[in-house]
Write a protein that holds these residues in place. Structure first.
Motif, PDB file in Angstrom:
ATOM      1  N   GLU A 185      -1.169  -5.805   1.300  1.00  0.00           N
ATOM      2  CA  GLU A 185      -2.240  -4.881   0.959  1.00  0.00           C
ATOM      3  C   GLU A 185      -2.975  -5.349  -0.142  1.00  0.00           C
ATOM      4  OE1 GLU A 185      -2.798  -1.962   2.807  1.00  0.00           O
ATOM      5  OE2 GLU A 185      -1.290  -3.138   3.982  1.00  0.00           O
ATOM      6  N   PHE A 187       3.468   2.178   9.139  1.00  0.00           N
ATOM      7  CA  PHE A 187       2.217   2.456  10.066  1.00  0.00           C
ATOM      8  C   PHE A 187       1.143   1.558  10.340  1.00  0.00           C
ATOM      9  CE2 PHE A 187       3.969   6.636   8.338  1.00  0.00           C
ATOM     10  CZ  PHE A 187       4.365   7.331   9.615  1.00  0.00           C
ATOM     11  N   LYS A 188       1.419   0.467   9.540  1.00  0.00           N
ATOM     12  CA  LYS A 188       0.190  -0.566   9.599  1.00  0.00           C
ATOM     13  C   LYS A 188       0.777  -1.854  10.031  1.00  0.00           C
ATOM     14  CE  LYS A 188      -3.699  -2.580   6.898  1.00  0.00           C
ATOM     15  NZ  LYS A 188      -4.274  -2.393   5.598  1.00  0.00           N
ATOM     16  N   GLN A 189       1.718  -2.238   9.083  1.00  0.00           N
ATOM     17  CA  GLN A 189       2.083  -3.648   9.281  1.00  0.00           C
ATOM     18  C   GLN A 189       3.553  -3.805  10.344  1.00  0.00           C
ATOM     19  OE1 GLN A 189       3.422  -4.896   5.193  1.00  0.00           O
ATOM     20  NE2 GLN A 189       1.338  -4.021   4.274  1.00  0.00           N
ATOM     21  N   ALA A 208       1.739   1.933   4.323  1.00  0.00           N
ATOM     22  CA  ALA A 208       1.212   0.848   5.084  1.00  0.00           C
ATOM     23  C   ALA A 208       2.348   0.122   5.780  1.00  0.00           C
ATOM     24  CB  ALA A 208       0.595   0.128   3.974  1.00  0.00           C
TER      25      ALA A 208
END
Length: 340
Positions: A116, A153-155, A150
């Motif tokens: 991030e 839900f993102k990585q 992150a």
């Protein structure tokens, strides 16, 4: 009637754990999307404070506030394997397992934060307040909550870790077969002072002074409470707790803990405690833990104090007034010993 004052001393060393190789404990640590962490154990808190101390160990290792960590001791079906809460092994064995699991989870957390912040994970550090920032540039930071969001839900990462602590197998002396039963020992010394009534046989505690060496005290208040409570458990074993005269037929014995004979508030005496910290090389942050040794030195110290007061050596527990009187009568009266 004469009350005789006596003083007795006892020193002990106590092995942490019960292995000659093995004695494992396991732990799991994972984060939820809000950045809070759960420690999953099968190790049970019996009131000794294991949940509190493992929570501290996990938080310190992760670098997050202790209030962001929850310890779940569900059961042996849903939790990772543990040998059990006995042998004074909780802080040492379980604490090491929690530390290992938290290290692995921290590694994932720092990698997610590095992605991030677009830096190397080695360039990041935690502040213990729920933030991760770049070393030397605290303005470049991210909260552990945002990292958890992150990651999940993102990585597509799970911030989690697995830990096991397994004591290495003991070496065996080929000539004698001798082995080392433990990797570290705790130590204690206690002085008990008592009054013994030579007419009734009653023994009254006057004061206790003790020193305990238990590695590093990770939670000094919990250590103090355990040492005080354990000492009075020792007094209870030494002077009070017995099913007599109804054993082995319990029909007329005590029906509950109201009738069962134990020391009460009026029996408590002053107790001065010194905690000596000598960190164990293989303990979590140097800790060993007080455990069962809290009570152990009290029994021989009280027996020695009674001998010093009236000259009778009693080796059956508990040392009831009846046993004291019988021993005094058998030797022809009280014979106080010299005090130094």
């Amino acid at each position: 009637m004469t009350r005789h004052r006596g003083r007795g001393i006892a020193s002990i060393n106590y092995p942490i754990g019960m292995n000659l190789g093995g004695d494992p404990s396991q732990a799991l640590v994972h984060s939820n999307p809000s950045g809070k962490f759960t420690v999953a154990l099968s190790s049970i808190d019996l009131g000794q404070g294991m949940k509190s101390v493992t929570r501290q160990i996990c938080a310190e290792t992760l670098g997050v506030p202790v209030e962001d960590v929850y310890v779940d001791t569900a059961d042996s079906d849903t939790g990772p394997h543990c040998m059990g809460s006995f042998a004074s092994r909780g802080t040492h064995r379980v604490g090491n397992a929690v530390m290992a699991a938290a290290r692995e989870a921290r590694g994932v957390m720092m990698e997610a934060a590095a992605e991030e912040l677009e830096v190397n994970a080695a360039d990041l550090e935690t502040d213990g307040r729920g933030n991760i920032h770049v070393k030397g540039a605290p303005h470049r930071s991210i909260s552990t909550k945002d990292v958890a969001i992150a990651a999940q839900f993102k990585q597509g990462k799970t911030i989690s870790g697995r830990g096991i602590f397994l004591v290495p197998l003991s070496e065996v002396n080929p000539e004698t077969g001798e082995m080392s039963p433990a990797t570290c020992y705790a130590h204690a010394c206690l002085v008990a002072e008592v009054d013994v009534d030579d007419e009734t046989g009653e023994v009254a505690m006057v004061r206790m002074d003790s020193a305990y060496e238990l590695g590093r005290a990770l939670n000094p208040r919990l250590v103090e409470q355990q040492l005080v409570g354990g000492a009075w458990m020792g007094v209870s074993h030494a002077l009070y707790e017995t099913p007599e005269p109804y054993y082995p037929e319990p029909v007329h014995g005590p029906r509950d803990f109201v009738e069962y004979l134990m020391p009460g508030p009026g029996d408590i005496c002053p107790h001065d405690i010194a905690v000596l910290e000598r960190p164990a090389p293989d303990g979590p942050f140097g800790a060993k833990g007080p455990g069962e040794m809290c009570a152990n030195p009290v029994l021989p110290a009280v027996a020695n104090a009674i001998f010093n007061a009236v000259g009778v050596r009693i080796d059956d527990l508990p040392i009831t007034p009846e046993r004291v009187l019988r021993a005094i009568k058998a030797q022809g009266g009280a014979r106080p010993q010299a005090r130094r």
